[in-house]
Design an enzyme around this catalytic site. Structure first.
Site, PDB file in Angstrom:
ATOM      1  N   HIS A   1      -2.185 -59.089  64.507  1.00  0.00           N
ATOM      2  CA  HIS A   1      -1.677 -59.533  63.220  1.00  0.00           C
ATOM      3  C   HIS A   1      -0.176 -59.234  63.153  1.00  0.00           C
ATOM      4  CE1 HIS A   1      -5.812 -59.620  61.008  1.00  0.00           C
ATOM      5  NE2 HIS A   1      -5.489 -60.803  61.509  1.00  0.00           N
TER       6      HIS A   1
ATOM      7  N   ASP B   1       1.952 -57.875  61.178  1.00  0.00           N
ATOM      8  CA  ASP B   1       2.501 -56.586  60.756  1.00  0.00           C
ATOM      9  C   ASP B   1       2.362 -55.506  61.822  1.00  0.00           C
ATOM     10  OD1 ASP B   1      -0.271 -56.835  60.196  1.00  0.00           O
ATOM     11  OD2 ASP B   1      -0.224 -55.187  58.772  1.00  0.00           O
TER      12      ASP B   1
ATOM     13  N   HIS C   1      -3.865 -54.649  67.489  1.00  0.00           N
ATOM     14  CA  HIS C   1      -4.319 -56.045  67.360  1.00  0.00           C
ATOM     15  C   HIS C   1      -3.094 -56.910  67.120  1.00  0.00           C
ATOM     16  CE1 HIS C   1      -4.051 -54.613  63.239  1.00  0.00           C
ATOM     17  NE2 HIS C   1      -4.207 -55.836  62.763  1.00  0.00           N
TER      18      HIS C   1
END
Length: 303
Positions: free
Chosen positions: A63, A65, A61
């Site tokens: 995000h 991080d 995904h």
């Protein structure tokens, strides 16, 4: 041999001694990277398997991080004289994300192929000798889990081949599923091949709530790498609100899926001593291990 390395075990942000979670797999010298957060390139350098031969990058995904290390990695690959195409795979929105990143990376000496995973059901891809499967999971943004499989050809029956007077030069072709014609007679693979043989399967799952679909997806994995954001069961409400998992939930999925081994990873920055909570997971699924930076495993085919 299918070589696996967990490059880091952290979630949200890198910490001293704890890299962000990512995985590198290598088979026959060609590599697959799953996720590329801040500092992943440093972990890859420390591991020492090389960077230039990463052919496929799978993103769970978008995000930070899990993706902000990507431009730097691609730049390094280009500076390493990489010329071959690199494929990047991820959930819906991939093309928009990569377009944004390319603002600071306007030139690469290799082509980028972008593959967005379909939103319904399980998506499956053949990539070199790998079979890649992906499903969407339950997170705050579109997020997918991956299974990487290396399938084996059926066992070749030498005696049957010799009885049919098939020259040795054709054996490899037949074992790879091709028909051959000898003296006007068609030789099909089923005439000389035996039963199916078990391949190798690694499932990688982070940033999600547990589900039966993940259990089925990870069924009979040789290695199940799964997030354990929180160690204590008292954090259940927080895990539910943030769409993450407890150690005990990951262990329960490993048990239900009949995985052979579980590596917990993607620990919360507030989880200073994950080893304190490992016994709870092992009570549920004995072959559970805490993810550690650069931990490796060699997976071998069974005879």
């Amino acid at each position: 041999m299918f070589k696996i390395s967990l490059l880091g075990s952290g979630g949200t942000m890198p910490l001293p001694g704890r890299n962000l979670t990512a995985m590198l797999g290598s088979y026959n010298g060609r590599m697959i990277l799953i996720d590329c957060g801040e500092g992943t390139q440093v972990a890859l350098k420390s591991l020492g398997w090389g960077i230039k031969k990463i052919d496929l990058i799978c993103l769970t995904h978008y995000h930070p991080d899990h993706i902000v290390g990507l431009p730097g990695l691609l730049s390094t690959m280009g500076n390493s004289d990489r010329k071959e195409k690199v494929t990047i795979m991820g959930p819906i929105g991939l093309k928009k994300i990569i377009k944004g990143m390319m603002v600071i990376l306007p030139y690469l000496p290799f082509e980028l192929e972008l593959v967005e995973i379909k939103e319904e059901g399980m998506d499956e891809f053949k990539f070199n000798e790998y079979t890649i499967k992906a499903i969407y999971t339950d997170h705050s943004v579109p997020c997918v889990s991956y299974c990487i499989e290396i399938k084996r050809n059926k066992k070749f029956n030498k005696e049957k081949a010799e009885a049919l007077n098939i020259p040795v030069t054709y054996w490899n072709k037949i074992q790879n599923g091709y028909e051959v014609v000898l003296n006007d007679k068609v030789i099909t693979p089923d005439m000389v091949l035996g039963d199916n043989r078990k391949g190798l399967k690694v499932c990688y799952c982070t940033d999600t709530r547990p589900s039966n679909s993940i259990v089925n997806f990870a069924r009979n994995s040789d290695l199940f790498i799964c997030e354990g954001m929180y160690g204590e069961d008292t954090y259940l409400e927080k895990a539910m609100n943030n769409k993450h998992m407890l150690f005990s939930e990951a262990a329960t999925m490993a048990k239900k899926s009949e995985a052979k081994e579980l590596w917990l990873t993607h620990f919360s920055p507030s989880l200073n001593s994950p080893e304190e909570f490992l016994p709870r997971a092992k009570d549920i699924f004995e072959n559970t291990h805490l993810g550690k930076e650069l931990m490796c495993k060699d997976l071998n085919f069974k005879v």
